[in-house]
Design a protein around this motif. Sequence first.
Motif, mmCIF file in Angstrom:
data_model
loop_
_atom_site.group_PDB
_atom_site.id
_atom_site.type_symbol
_atom_site.label_atom_id
_atom_site.label_comp_id
_atom_site.label_asym_id
_atom_site.label_seq_id
_atom_site.Cartn_x
_atom_site.Cartn_y
_atom_site.Cartn_z
ATOM 1 N N LYS A 1 8.306 -12.925 53.401
ATOM 2 C CA LYS A 1 7.185 -12.010 53.606
ATOM 3 C C LYS A 1 6.306 -11.946 52.352
ATOM 4 C CE LYS A 1 9.901 -9.101 56.743
ATOM 5 N NZ LYS A 1 10.536 -7.758 56.908
ATOM 6 N N TYR A 2 6.943 -12.014 51.186
ATOM 7 C CA TYR A 2 6.232 -12.005 49.905
ATOM 8 C C TYR A 2 6.761 -13.139 49.046
ATOM 9 C CZ TYR A 2 4.889 -7.206 51.138
ATOM 10 O OH TYR A 2 4.391 -6.093 51.775
ATOM 11 N N VAL A 3 5.870 -13.702 48.217
ATOM 12 C CA VAL A 3 6.268 -14.758 47.279
ATOM 13 C C VAL A 3 5.702 -14.431 45.907
ATOM 14 C CG1 VAL A 3 6.131 -17.208 46.688
ATOM 15 C CG2 VAL A 3 6.353 -16.514 49.092
ATOM 16 N N VAL A 4 6.537 -14.589 44.884
ATOM 17 C CA VAL A 4 6.123 -14.378 43.499
ATOM 18 C C VAL A 4 6.353 -15.672 42.726
ATOM 19 C CG1 VAL A 4 6.362 -12.955 41.438
ATOM 20 C CG2 VAL A 4 6.844 -11.963 43.687
ATOM 21 N N VAL A 5 5.283 -16.233 42.167
ATOM 22 C CA VAL A 5 5.370 -17.481 41.406
ATOM 23 C C VAL A 5 5.450 -17.143 39.928
ATOM 24 C CG1 VAL A 5 4.177 -19.619 40.802
ATOM 25 C CG2 VAL A 5 4.074 -18.757 43.157
ATOM 26 N N THR A 6 6.555 -17.519 39.285
ATOM 27 C CA THR A 6 6.762 -17.181 37.871
ATOM 28 C C THR A 6 7.136 -18.404 37.051
ATOM 29 O OG1 THR A 6 9.128 -16.648 38.096
ATOM 30 C CG2 THR A 6 7.561 -14.891 38.578
ATOM 31 N N ILE A 7 6.668 -19.569 37.482
ATOM 32 C CA ILE A 7 6.958 -20.779 36.712
ATOM 33 C C ILE A 7 6.228 -20.705 35.376
ATOM 34 C CG2 ILE A 7 7.493 -22.257 38.671
ATOM 35 C CD1 ILE A 7 4.642 -23.155 38.751
ATOM 36 N N GLY A 8 6.865 -21.208 34.339
ATOM 37 C CA GLY A 8 6.299 -21.095 32.999
ATOM 38 C C GLY A 8 5.570 -22.342 32.558
ATOM 39 N N ARG A 9 4.778 -22.195 31.528
ATOM 40 C CA ARG A 9 4.059 -23.339 30.972
ATOM 41 C C ARG A 9 5.000 -24.324 30.287
ATOM 42 N NH1 ARG A 9 -1.570 -22.479 30.134
ATOM 43 N NH2 ARG A 9 -2.255 -20.452 30.862
ATOM 44 N N MET A 10 6.033 -23.815 29.603
ATOM 45 C CA MET A 10 6.906 -24.708 28.848
ATOM 46 C C MET A 10 7.745 -25.608 29.748
ATOM 47 S SD MET A 10 6.219 -24.556 25.723
ATOM 48 C CE MET A 10 7.605 -25.453 25.026
ATOM 49 N N GLY A 11 7.816 -25.258 31.044
ATOM 50 C CA GLY A 11 8.482 -26.159 31.968
ATOM 51 C C GLY A 11 7.731 -27.474 32.105
ATOM 52 N N GLU A 42 -3.083 -12.616 50.217
ATOM 53 C CA GLU A 42 -2.316 -11.369 50.269
ATOM 54 C C GLU A 42 -0.819 -11.656 50.357
ATOM 55 O OE1 GLU A 42 -2.050 -7.197 52.865
ATOM 56 O OE2 GLU A 42 -3.441 -8.804 53.460
ATOM 57 N N GLY A 43 -0.055 -11.010 49.463
ATOM 58 C CA GLY A 43 1.389 -11.191 49.457
ATOM 59 C C GLY A 43 1.887 -12.288 48.546
ATOM 60 N N LEU A 44 0.964 -13.028 47.927
ATOM 61 C CA LEU A 44 1.334 -14.113 47.008
ATOM 62 C C LEU A 44 0.935 -13.709 45.592
ATOM 63 C CD1 LEU A 44 2.363 -16.973 46.437
ATOM 64 C CD2 LEU A 44 0.097 -17.846 47.073
ATOM 65 N N PHE A 45 1.912 -13.634 44.711
ATOM 66 C CA PHE A 45 1.717 -13.108 43.370
ATOM 67 C C PHE A 45 2.028 -14.179 42.319
ATOM 68 C CE2 PHE A 45 2.642 -9.642 46.187
ATOM 69 C CZ PHE A 45 1.887 -8.563 45.732
ATOM 70 N N VAL A 46 1.483 -13.983 41.122
ATOM 71 C CA VAL A 46 1.826 -14.800 39.954
ATOM 72 C C VAL A 46 2.212 -13.860 38.817
ATOM 73 C CG1 VAL A 46 0.428 -16.826 40.515
ATOM 74 C CG2 VAL A 46 -0.622 -14.902 39.319
ATOM 75 N N ALA A 47 3.121 -14.309 37.956
ATOM 76 C CA ALA A 47 3.575 -13.442 36.863
ATOM 77 C C ALA A 47 4.158 -14.277 35.737
ATOM 78 C CB ALA A 47 4.625 -12.451 37.382
ATOM 79 N N GLY A 48 4.278 -13.645 34.566
ATOM 80 C CA GLY A 48 4.883 -14.302 33.421
ATOM 81 C C GLY A 48 3.885 -15.062 32.584
#
Length: 317
Positions: A122-132, A282-288
Motif C-alpha cells: 500500500k505504501y513504499v519508502v525508498v531509502t537507498i543511499g548514495r554510497m551504495g 501518492e504513497g511513494l516516499f524517499v528518505a535518508g
Amino acid sequence: MDKVYDMVIVGAGPAGIAAAVESYMLGIRNILMLEKDENHNATIRKYYKDNKRVDKDWKGQKVELDGNIYFLDGTKETTLDFFDEVIKSHGVELKTHTEVSKIEKTDGIFDVYIAGGSVKAKYVVVTIGRMGKPNKPDYKIPAGIKKRVGYTLDDCVGDEKILVVGGGDSAIEYAVDLSEKNDVAICYRRETFRRANPTNQRDIANAIAHKEVRPILGVNISGLEDEEGRVKVLFDEIELEVYDRVIYAIGGTTPSAFLASSGIGEQDGKPVHDDNYETAIEGLFVAGDITQESGGSIALGLNHGYKIACHINNNCI
C-alpha cells in the motif's frame, strides 16, 4: 491472491529502519524491508573502517531526534549492534540479497519489482543511499590493474604504497587508517580539506605534520596505466607516480535510472518530494541521504523515517 504488505521499504539503513519501526509503533504490523546486500546498514559495514567513530551529529550537524529510536554516539560495531536490536525488537521482516529494479503503482497498489516477480504494498519508502553507488573516475581503469583500484579498504593488506583520492571524511579516514601499516599519499583537487568535519581536519593535519601521510593537494588526475601490475597515476600538474594500490573516496551518486524507472522526479541531483518526503506519486516516499546534497547523518535519517510514519498514520504532532 498475492499478499499485499501495508508498507515495503527499499533499503535497510537508518531511514528505512526508522520508517519501519516508527510505523510498527503506530500500529502497522505488515511491514517488509528489502535490502540488496547481506544485512542492514550495508554502507556502514562496507565503507566504515573497524572501530570508526559514529556520531549522532554528523559533520557537526546538530540534530534533535524526533522519534522513538534513541541513537547515541558510538562506533561502527556498537551502531550495528544497536540496529540489530531495534529490528529484532519490533517484528520487522527483513529480506536480504534482494535488489529492487523499479516500482509501479496500479489501482492504488504498488508493485515493487524484484528478481522473479514483484512484492505488493500500500505504501513504499525508498531509502537507498548514495554510497551504495560510489562515484568512479571518468577515465578508464585498465583491466590489468582493476584489482589494485578500489573504493573500500577491503583488499588492503599492509606494506603497500597507496594513493587515496578524495578530500572528504571517508578519504581522510582511509588515509589516516592506512598510514599505520602503509606508505600513504592523499590526492585532492583542492588546496585544503575544508569539506571534512573538524575532527578529521585535525587528524589529517596531524598525520601530515608527522609525515605519516603525504599530501598531494591542488592536483588533478588525468588517468591510470598498468605498470607491470602496479598502478601508474598520471597527474595533470606534477610528474606521474607508481603505486601498489589506489583507493577512491569521492562520494556517491544518486541512482537516477532507478528513480526514473519508478516515476520519481529528480532535481539538482536529488529526488523531488514534499515536506513529508512524499513524491509526486501518492504513497511513494524517499528518505535518508538520497534526499541530501552530500550524504546525511544517521539522526537525519531517523527523523525522516519518523516523519513518514507520522504522515502515513496521521498520528503525530
